[in-house]
Design a protein around this motif. Structure first.
Motif, PDB file in Angstrom:
ATOM      1  N   GLY A  95       8.829   4.821  36.275  1.00  0.00           N
ATOM      2  CA  GLY A  95       7.729   4.309  37.108  1.00  0.00           C
ATOM      3  C   GLY A  95       6.485   4.013  36.298  1.00  0.00           C
ATOM      4  O   GLY A  95       5.809   2.994  36.488  1.00  0.00           O
ATOM      5  N   GLU A  96       6.171   4.880  35.356  1.00  0.00           N
ATOM      6  CA  GLU A  96       4.966   4.724  34.540  1.00  0.00           C
ATOM      7  C   GLU A  96       5.153   3.630  33.484  1.00  0.00           C
ATOM      8  O   GLU A  96       4.177   3.024  33.048  1.00  0.00           O
ATOM      9  N   GLN A  97       6.389   3.408  33.082  1.00  0.00           N
ATOM     10  CA  GLN A  97       6.625   2.332  32.106  1.00  0.00           C
ATOM     11  C   GLN A  97       6.216   0.990  32.707  1.00  0.00           C
ATOM     12  O   GLN A  97       5.591   0.150  32.057  1.00  0.00           O
ATOM     13  N   GLU A 130       6.400   5.448  44.168  1.00  0.00           N
ATOM     14  CA  GLU A 130       7.499   5.075  43.276  1.00  0.00           C
ATOM     15  C   GLU A 130       8.234   6.307  42.722  1.00  0.00           C
ATOM     16  O   GLU A 130       9.465   6.342  42.700  1.00  0.00           O
ATOM     17  N   THR A 131       7.474   7.310  42.303  1.00  0.00           N
ATOM     18  CA  THR A 131       8.139   8.492  41.747  1.00  0.00           C
ATOM     19  C   THR A 131       8.991   9.168  42.830  1.00  0.00           C
ATOM     20  O   THR A 131      10.126   9.571  42.570  1.00  0.00           O
ATOM     21  N   ASP A 132       8.460   9.237  44.053  1.00  0.00           N
ATOM     22  CA  ASP A 132       9.241   9.820  45.164  1.00  0.00           C
ATOM     23  C   ASP A 132      10.551   9.050  45.351  1.00  0.00           C
ATOM     24  O   ASP A 132      11.608   9.629  45.581  1.00  0.00           O
ATOM     25  N   ARG A 149       5.360  16.986  38.611  1.00  0.00           N
ATOM     26  CA  ARG A 149       4.657  16.076  39.524  1.00  0.00           C
ATOM     27  C   ARG A 149       3.134  16.168  39.336  1.00  0.00           C
ATOM     28  O   ARG A 149       2.587  17.242  39.148  1.00  0.00           O
ATOM     29  N   GLY A 150       2.519  15.021  39.362  1.00  0.00           N
ATOM     30  CA  GLY A 150       1.074  14.965  39.137  1.00  0.00           C
ATOM     31  C   GLY A 150       0.706  15.026  37.657  1.00  0.00           C
ATOM     32  O   GLY A 150      -0.465  15.137  37.287  1.00  0.00           O
ATOM     33  N   GLY A 151       1.725  14.930  36.781  1.00  0.00           N
ATOM     34  CA  GLY A 151       1.531  15.183  35.352  1.00  0.00           C
ATOM     35  C   GLY A 151       0.693  14.167  34.598  1.00  0.00           C
ATOM     36  O   GLY A 151       0.259  14.427  33.462  1.00  0.00           O
ATOM     37  N   SER A 152       0.422  13.027  35.192  1.00  0.00           N
ATOM     38  CA  SER A 152      -0.396  12.036  34.475  1.00  0.00           C
ATOM     39  C   SER A 152      -1.803  12.555  34.219  1.00  0.00           C
ATOM     40  O   SER A 152      -2.457  12.147  33.250  1.00  0.00           O
ATOM     41  N   ASP A 153      -2.292  13.439  35.085  1.00  0.00           N
ATOM     42  CA  ASP A 153      -3.611  14.042  34.831  1.00  0.00           C
ATOM     43  C   ASP A 153      -3.570  14.800  33.506  1.00  0.00           C
ATOM     44  O   ASP A 153      -4.501  14.718  32.695  1.00  0.00           O
ATOM     45  N   THR A 154      -2.471  15.527  33.294  1.00  0.00           N
ATOM     46  CA  THR A 154      -2.335  16.307  32.065  1.00  0.00           C
ATOM     47  C   THR A 154      -2.191  15.383  30.859  1.00  0.00           C
ATOM     48  O   THR A 154      -2.764  15.644  29.797  1.00  0.00           O
ATOM     49  N   SER A 214      -0.569   6.173  36.189  1.00  0.00           N
ATOM     50  CA  SER A 214       0.546   6.713  36.965  1.00  0.00           C
ATOM     51  C   SER A 214       1.456   5.574  37.403  1.00  0.00           C
ATOM     52  O   SER A 214       1.081   4.405  37.319  1.00  0.00           O
ATOM     53  N   ALA A 215       2.605   5.933  37.937  1.00  0.00           N
ATOM     54  CA  ALA A 215       3.482   4.957  38.593  1.00  0.00           C
ATOM     55  C   ALA A 215       2.811   4.516  39.892  1.00  0.00           C
ATOM     56  O   ALA A 215       1.891   5.177  40.384  1.00  0.00           O
ATOM     57  N   MET A 216       3.257   3.394  40.447  1.00  0.00           N
ATOM     58  CA  MET A 216       2.708   2.954  41.734  1.00  0.00           C
ATOM     59  C   MET A 216       2.957   4.030  42.793  1.00  0.00           C
ATOM     60  O   MET A 216       3.980   4.722  42.759  1.00  0.00           O
TER      61      MET A 216
HETATM   62  N1  ASP Z   1       4.021   9.552  38.912  1.00  0.00           N
HETATM   63  C1  ASP Z   1       4.058  10.992  38.741  1.00  0.00           C
HETATM   64  C2  ASP Z   1       4.057  11.665  40.106  1.00  0.00           C
HETATM   65  O1  ASP Z   1       4.018  11.010  41.123  1.00  0.00           O
HETATM   66  C3  ASP Z   1       2.960  11.504  37.888  1.00  0.00           C
HETATM   67  C4  ASP Z   1       1.563  11.262  38.425  1.00  0.00           C
HETATM   68  O2  ASP Z   1       1.340  10.349  39.219  1.00  0.00           O
HETATM   69  O3  ASP Z   1       0.662  11.973  38.004  1.00  0.00           O
HETATM   70  O4  ASP Z   1       4.147  12.868  40.163  1.00  0.00           O
END
Ligand code: ASP
Ligand code: ADP
Ligand code: MG
Length: 418
Positions: free
Chosen positions: A73-75, A46-48, A150-155, A41-43
């Protein structure tokens, strides 16, 4: 030798020291003899921060450009983790979403993964290289960058695990498993050894953000073994093969364990909903379709819906909830269609929260909802809307009362740890 996908969330990736620690955990897993792909994920925060920039640019921002911004952020973290792994003497490289590619549909800001090309990835892993993949990112059919919601890194992690037929997908986060409710809200929450896909899916969909909903449905569909565990472990801790996190299992697998089935598995809260009421809508066929059709077309997920029947007047009030992030868009769409829909006033309220109790035991037991209503009433908490499914009851309440409500319900259903 096993093939393992390790996913690290925002808190685990927040800054140099944390990323160095993550690199150590990954290295030990590889040294245990496994092929390893890492999704990051991004730090934290960071995404916010990036989302705020988009909102400041334009409240009704173009979602394709939003994706360009927030995918950044993820890059950063994927490149940094590869650097830290190299510093520890590992072979490692990053694979950005467009490079693999992670093919998605074109639903910007909430894209769905369609396919991941994994040949190059597998070849590099077979050669001993650790693959570092930024979560959250995809590529649409037009070649534009997408993000998965949001939260998509789990997917992303579960999708990579399915694509490379990994033996396990370990989701490392800042808690050491799935609890009966958010352990940051209720100190007496209990850690669960196992949760079924179905229960986790429902918990995630009603706001238990430890796993993104889509990651659970994908894992269920593809049969991916998912474990939730903490990245805040001792530097010298053994690799995850022997750390007990929470395993997400099928119903049949659960039957084979020593776990006693509880009536209620968990309680979740969601503060990201907003309530919209349209007053004096014409009570005629097609009126409700005129409201929700355009929202569906705009990919806005409507959750609870209440319509009061007003037989005498031929008019009715329609109340529904949608994600707060989509409120401005929802209001704009309904304002534009005020005459076609035919309503009098639109009232929006973001100071609401949804609290839900989830458990497969509900199928065979009556009284779960009434226990909830009574426990909330005893504390003077007012219920604004209710929705139910086979294994869930949700209520909408004032946002200020959400933490109290979760605590009260946790006790009412006998979930408190001793
Ligand atoms: N960085 C993204 C978020 O905050 C994705 C993730 O962390 O899963 O939603
Ligand atoms: P990450 O950044 O690792 O993806 P998230 O913040 O998305 O982490 O998810 C982990 C958080 O989920 C925890 O810090 C916890 O506050 C919250 N959470 C909510 N419900 C639960 C639950 N039932 N069990 C564990 N954690 C939960
Ligand atoms: Mg998360």
């Amino acid at each position: 030798m096993a093939r393992i996908v390790m996913k690290f969330g925002g808190t685990s990736m927040a800054g140099t020291e944390r990323i160095r620690r993550v690199a150590g955990i990954v290295k030990r897993q590889q040294e245990a003899g496994h092929e390893v792909a890492v999704v990051v994920s991004a730090m934290a925060g960071e995404t916010d921060r990036l989302v705020t920039f988009c909102r400041e640019a334009n409240a009704l921002y173009d979602r394709a450009e939003y994706d360009v911004v927030v995918a950044a952020g993820e890059q950063v973290t994927s490149g940094l983790l590869a650097l830290h792994l190299q510093a520890l003497g590992c072979k490692a490289r990053s694979w950005l979403g467009w490079q693999l590619p992670v093919k998605t549909d074109d639903a910007h800001a909430a894209a769905r993964i369609e396919d991941i090309t994994s040949d190059a990835l597998l070849a590099s892993m077979a050669a001993g290289e650790i693959a570092v993949i930024p979560g959250f990112q995809g590529l649409d059919p037009d070649g534009r960058v997408t993000t998965l919601g949001r939260g998509g890194s789990d997917t992303s992690a579960v999708a990579v695990a399915a694509a490379i037929q990994a033996d396990r997908c370990d989701i490392y986060t800042d808690v050491d498993g799935v609890y009966t409710t958010d352990p940051r809200i209720v100190a007496k929450a209990r850690k669960l050894k196992y949760v079924t896909y179905e229960e986790m899916l429902e918990l995630a969909s009603v706001g238990s953000k430890v796993l993104q909903t889509r990651s659970v449905s994908l894992a269920m569909k593809e049969g991916v073994r998912v474990q939730v565990l903490s990245s805040f472990i001792d530097e010298s801790a053994p690799p995850a093969d022997s750390i007990p996190g929470t395993m997400i299992v099928s119903d049949e697998e659960l039957e084979g364990t020593d776990m006693e089935r509880q009536l209620i598995t968990g309680i979740a809260a969601d503060k990201n909903e907003a309530k919209v009421t349209l007053t004096r809508v014409a009570d005629r066929p097609g009126a409700v379709a005129a409201i929700f059709g355009p929202l569906a077309e705009a990919n806005i997920n409507v959750d609870m819906i209440i319509q009061n029947i007003a037989k005498d007047k031929g008019e009715t009030d329609v109340t529904f909830t949608c994600p707060q992030a989509d409120l401005a868009r929802t209001q704009a769409l309904l304002e534009e269609r005020k005459d076609t829909i035919g309503y009098y006033r639109m009232i929006a309220d973001s100071k609401v929260a949804k609290v839900s109790v989830v458990g497969v035991g509900m199928r065979s037991h009556a009284g779960v909802a009434s226990t909830m209503f009574k426990a909330l009433a005893d504390r003077g908490i007012n219920i604004q809307a209710i929705s139910t499914s086979e294994i869930k009851v949700s209520v909408l309440i004032d946002a200020d009362e959400v933490e109290l409500a979760v605590r009260v319900l946790h006790t009412a259903y006998g979930l408190d740890a001793a």
